[in-house]
Design an enzyme around this catalytic site. Structure first.
Site, mmCIF file in Angstrom:
data_model
loop_
_atom_site.group_PDB
_atom_site.id
_atom_site.type_symbol
_atom_site.label_atom_id
_atom_site.label_comp_id
_atom_site.label_asym_id
_atom_site.label_seq_id
_atom_site.Cartn_x
_atom_site.Cartn_y
_atom_site.Cartn_z
ATOM 1 N N ASN A 38 9.115 -21.233 103.021
ATOM 2 C CA ASN A 38 9.743 -22.514 102.600
ATOM 3 C C ASN A 38 9.566 -23.631 103.419
ATOM 4 O OD1 ASN A 38 11.564 -23.698 100.922
ATOM 5 N ND2 ASN A 38 13.536 -22.836 101.666
ATOM 6 N N HIS A 123 26.649 -16.084 96.353
ATOM 7 C CA HIS A 123 27.217 -17.292 97.215
ATOM 8 C C HIS A 123 28.149 -18.258 96.359
ATOM 9 C CE1 HIS A 123 23.193 -18.340 99.602
ATOM 10 N NE2 HIS A 123 23.567 -17.086 99.402
ATOM 11 N N ARG A 148 29.854 -14.249 99.594
ATOM 12 C CA ARG A 148 29.690 -15.348 100.866
ATOM 13 C C ARG A 148 30.415 -16.779 100.395
ATOM 14 N NH1 ARG A 148 24.205 -18.323 103.138
ATOM 15 N NH2 ARG A 148 24.973 -20.103 101.718
ATOM 16 N N TYR A 160 25.560 -28.286 104.383
ATOM 17 C CA TYR A 160 24.316 -27.269 103.790
ATOM 18 C C TYR A 160 24.941 -25.992 103.114
ATOM 19 C CZ TYR A 160 20.185 -24.482 103.750
ATOM 20 O OH TYR A 160 19.395 -23.609 103.081
ATOM 21 N N ASP A 211 28.102 -17.634 106.568
ATOM 22 C CA ASP A 211 26.654 -18.029 107.198
ATOM 23 C C ASP A 211 27.022 -19.488 108.105
ATOM 24 O OD1 ASP A 211 23.998 -18.598 107.858
ATOM 25 O OD2 ASP A 211 23.477 -18.399 106.099
ATOM 26 N N HIS A 213 24.589 -20.707 109.802
ATOM 27 C CA HIS A 213 23.249 -21.421 110.057
ATOM 28 C C HIS A 213 22.675 -21.877 111.352
ATOM 29 C CE1 HIS A 213 24.526 -21.972 105.670
ATOM 30 N NE2 HIS A 213 23.242 -21.384 105.330
ATOM 31 N N GLU A 237 27.285 -14.776 109.779
ATOM 32 C CA GLU A 237 25.696 -14.891 109.859
ATOM 33 C C GLU A 237 25.201 -15.846 110.778
ATOM 34 O OE1 GLU A 237 24.061 -14.881 105.829
ATOM 35 O OE2 GLU A 237 22.077 -15.843 106.379
ATOM 36 N N GLU A 263 17.073 -13.733 109.654
ATOM 37 C CA GLU A 263 16.181 -14.365 108.355
ATOM 38 C C GLU A 263 15.117 -15.008 109.068
ATOM 39 O OE1 GLU A 263 19.712 -16.498 106.720
ATOM 40 O OE2 GLU A 263 18.100 -18.181 106.603
ATOM 41 N N ARG A 284 18.711 -8.910 109.299
ATOM 42 C CA ARG A 284 18.342 -9.709 107.830
ATOM 43 C C ARG A 284 16.990 -10.007 107.649
ATOM 44 N NH1 ARG A 284 21.376 -12.290 104.536
ATOM 45 N NH2 ARG A 284 20.433 -14.171 104.786
ATOM 46 N N HIS A 313 17.737 -11.228 103.731
ATOM 47 C CA HIS A 313 17.746 -12.389 103.299
ATOM 48 C C HIS A 313 17.414 -12.333 102.043
ATOM 49 C CE1 HIS A 313 15.971 -16.855 103.749
ATOM 50 N NE2 HIS A 313 17.360 -16.856 103.147
ATOM 51 N N ASP A 317 14.354 -19.121 97.866
ATOM 52 C CA ASP A 317 13.008 -19.177 98.402
ATOM 53 C C ASP A 317 12.159 -17.687 98.536
ATOM 54 O OD1 ASP A 317 14.860 -19.478 100.505
ATOM 55 O OD2 ASP A 317 13.325 -19.221 101.851
ATOM 56 N N GLU A 340 21.345 -9.843 99.942
ATOM 57 C CA GLU A 340 21.670 -11.196 99.502
ATOM 58 C C GLU A 340 21.231 -11.253 98.074
ATOM 59 O OE1 GLU A 340 20.653 -14.438 101.999
ATOM 60 O OE2 GLU A 340 21.557 -16.021 100.864
ATOM 61 N N TRP A 403 19.361 -25.865 113.445
ATOM 62 C CA TRP A 403 19.456 -25.259 112.152
ATOM 63 C C TRP A 403 20.511 -24.317 111.991
ATOM 64 C CZ3 TRP A 403 19.894 -24.613 107.466
ATOM 65 C CH2 TRP A 403 19.106 -25.495 106.654
HETATM 66 C C1 GCO Z 1 20.783 -17.917 103.478
HETATM 67 C C2 GCO Z 1 20.096 -19.186 104.106
HETATM 68 C C3 GCO Z 1 19.320 -20.071 103.311
HETATM 69 C C4 GCO Z 1 18.076 -20.419 103.974
HETATM 70 C C5 GCO Z 1 16.927 -20.665 103.206
HETATM 71 C C6 GCO Z 1 15.742 -21.143 104.329
HETATM 72 O O1 GCO Z 1 20.603 -17.899 102.210
HETATM 73 O O2 GCO Z 1 21.291 -17.123 104.213
HETATM 74 O O3 GCO Z 1 20.380 -19.292 105.393
HETATM 75 O O4 GCO Z 1 20.050 -20.994 102.640
HETATM 76 O O5 GCO Z 1 18.681 -21.375 104.854
HETATM 77 O O6 GCO Z 1 16.791 -19.635 102.451
HETATM 78 O O7 GCO Z 1 14.503 -20.822 103.774
HETATM 79 MG MG MG Z 2 21.510 -17.551 106.170
#
Ligand code: GCO
Ligand code: MG
Length: 403
Positions: A38, A123, A148, A160, A211, A213, A237, A263, A284, A313, A317, A340, A403
Site C-alpha cells: 500500500n 469492520h 471490529r 482513521y 485496532d 493503529h 490490535e 500487520e 497478524r 491482516h 489493500d 480480517e 501510525w
Molecule cells: C487494519 C488496518 C488497515 C491498515 C491498512 C494499511 O485493517 O487492521 O490497520 O486499515 O492501516 O491496511 O495498508
Molecule cells: Mg490494523
C-alpha cells in the site's frame, strides 16, 4: 518439470491499486501472486520486473522452497517490506501452480482442512458509538461472529478507520497523504464507553475487536487494556509500535486483554521475540508482506509452540489473491485464530474472479484447483494505476505522531 517461461507484473486500480505477479509455465499452467504494498506499489513492481523475473525464467516451478531461499539468501539485502512482498508474490504464484497441477485446492496440499471454515471479522465503524453499534448489528445480522469496533473520537475532526462508505471504505484515499489530527487523551476517554454500550446492545455471543493503529505508548495501552477487560474484547490490535518488542512486556504486566500485532511485519525475525516471550496472543503477519505462504507457515509453526494464534491482516489493500492464500493457509493450520475480512468493491471482485465465499461468519476458499482466483487482464487494463496514500496523523500541537 513445469518450466517457467514467462512472468510479468500487472498493476491495476479497480477502486484501489493492486500489483499482481503472473508466472507462466511451458505447459500453459499459470499462477498468481499478490505483490501489493500500500502506497509503495511501484517499488515492488520494479523490484519484481527488474530484479526477480529475469532470475525465474527456465526454473522448475515445483521448487518452491529452493526458489524462496534463492531470492531470500541470494539477494544479500535481506528482509524489508519491498523485498519480502516481491518474494511473497513469487511464492504465492508457485503454490498456485503446484496446486493447479495437483488438481487440488491449495489447502489440500498444505495438509487438508483442520476446520469447516475460516472465521472472519468485519469492520463496524461510525462517527458515534450509536452509529458504530448500528453497523455492528448489521454485521451480526449477516452472520458475523466477530466484529471490529472503531468510532469517531469526540473533539477530533476525523478518525482513521471511520468512514462514510461503511462496508467498502478505502483507507488510501488521496494522491498525497491527508494530515489528520490526533489526541491520545480524547481517544482514551472514548473507547471504554463504546465497548460498554456495545456489550449492552450486542450481548456476549459475538467477538468484539479493536485496532489502535500503533498510536499509544505501552503504559497508555496497558491502561486501555485494563479499562476494557470487563467487556472481554477478543483482542487489542497494534497497541503500540512494535519496533521495540520490549514495549509489549510493559503492556502485558498491566492487562489480561489479548494482544494482536504484526500487520507491518515482514519476516519471522520481527515476530520471534514477541512470540517466544508470549507477549502477544495473535500474530497478524500476512502472506503478501511476510514472504508468502512458505514464510507465513514458518511463522505460524513457531507461534503454535507458544499458544499464539493467527489473525492475518485482511484490509482492502490485500488483494483477492492474498485473501485466497490466507484462506487456504487458515483452513490448514492448527493454530488459526481469526481472519480480517474487509470486503472488496464489485469492481475489484470483477477483476479478480474467485472461488472463495462467505457464509455464517466464515469464509471458505472453495474447491477450485490452486488458489481459486483468476485475473481478468482485459478488465484490469481499464483501471490504470493512480497514486494513493494512507493518511498520516499529527498531535494537536503539530508534532508528527505514530501510525
Ligand atoms: C487494519 C488496518 C488497515 C491498515 C491498512 C494499511 O485493517 O487492521 O490497520 O486499515 O492501516 O491496511 O495498508
Ligand atoms: Mg490494523
Amino acid at each position: 518439470m513445469p518450466k517457467i517461461i514467462a512472468a510479468r507484473v500487472v498493476v491495476t486500480s479497480p477502486g484501489r491499486n493492486f500489483v499482481t505477479l503472473k508466472i507462466e509455465c511451458e505447459d500453459g499452467t499459470y499462477g498468481l501472486g499478490d505483490a501489493t504494498l500500500n502506497g509503495r506499489e511501484l517499488a515492488v513492481e520494479s523490484y519484481l520486473t527488474d530484479h526477480v523475473v529475469p532470475c525465474l525464467i527456465g526454473r522448475d516451478a515445483h521448487q518452491i522452497e529452493d526458489i524462496w531461499q534463492f531470492l531470500y539468501r541470494g539477494a544479500y539485502w535481506r528482509r524489508g517490506p519491498v523485498t519480502m512482498t516481491a518474494i511473497a508474490a513469487v511464492d504465492m504464484a508457485l503454490w498456485d501452480i503446484k496446486a493447479k497441477l495437483a488438481g487440488m485446492p491449495l489447502y489440500q496440499l498444505l495438509g487438508g482442512a483442520c476446520r469447516t471454515g475460516v472465521m472472519v471479522y468485519g469492520h463496524a465503524n461510525g462517527e458515534t458509538p450509536e452509529d458504530t453499534i448500528a453497523e455492528a448489528q448489521r454485521y451480526k445480522a449477516l452472520g458475523y461472529k466477530a466484529i471490529r469496533l472503531q468510532s469517531g473520537v469526540p473533539g477530533l475532526a476525523s478518525t482513521y478507520g471511520v468512514s462514510k462508505d461503511k462496508m467498502f471504505y478505502e483507507p488510501a484515499d488521496a494522491d498525497l497523504p491527508t494530515e489528520n489530527v490526533w489526541s491520545t487523551e480524547k481517544y482514551l476517554r472514548s473507547v471504554p464507553p463504546l465497548f460498554a454500550a456495545a456489550r449492552e446492545a450486542l450481548g456476549w455471543d459475538v467477538h468484539l475487536l479493536h485496532d489502535i493503529h500503533h498510536r499509544l505508548t505501552p503504559i497508555e495501552a496497558g491502561r486501555l487494556g485494563k479499562d476494557l477487560e470487563p467487556y472481554r474484547p477478543f483482542w487489542l490490535e497494534d497497541a503500540t509500535p512494535a519496533d521495540n518488542p520490549a514495549s509489549f512486556r510493559l503492556i502485558r504486566q498491566h492487562t489480561t486483554t489479548p494482544l494482536a500485532v504484526g500487520e507491518v511485519f515482514n519476516s519471522i525475525w520481527d515476530a520471534k521475540p514477541l512470540i517466544e516471550e508470549q507477549l502477544i496472543d495473535y500474530i497478524r503477519c500476512t502472506a503478501v508482506h511476510a514472504g508468502g505462504i512458505t514464510h507465513l507457515r514458518r511463522i505460524a509453526a513457531l507461534a503454535d509452540l507458544y499458544n499464539v494464534r493467527t489473525g492475518c491482516h485482511g484490509a482492502t489493500d490485500l488483494s483477492p489473491v492474498c485473501m485466497a492464500a490466507h484462506l487456504h493457509f487458515g483452513l490448514s493450520i492448527p493454530n488459526f485464530g481469526v481472519q480480517e475480512y474487509m470486503r472488496h468493491t464489485e469492481e475489484t471482485d470483477a477483476v479478480f474472479p474467485h472461488a472463495y465465499s462467505f457464509a455464517d461468519g466464515m469464509l471458505h476458499p472453495g474447491e477450485a484447483p490452486g488458489l481459486g482466483v483468476d485475473l481478468d487482464e482485459g478488465l484490469a487494463a481499464k483501471y490504470p494505476y493512480a497514486r494513493a496514500y494512507l493518511p498520516v496523523n499529527r498531535l494537536e500541537d503539530g508534532s508528527m505522531h505514530n501510525w
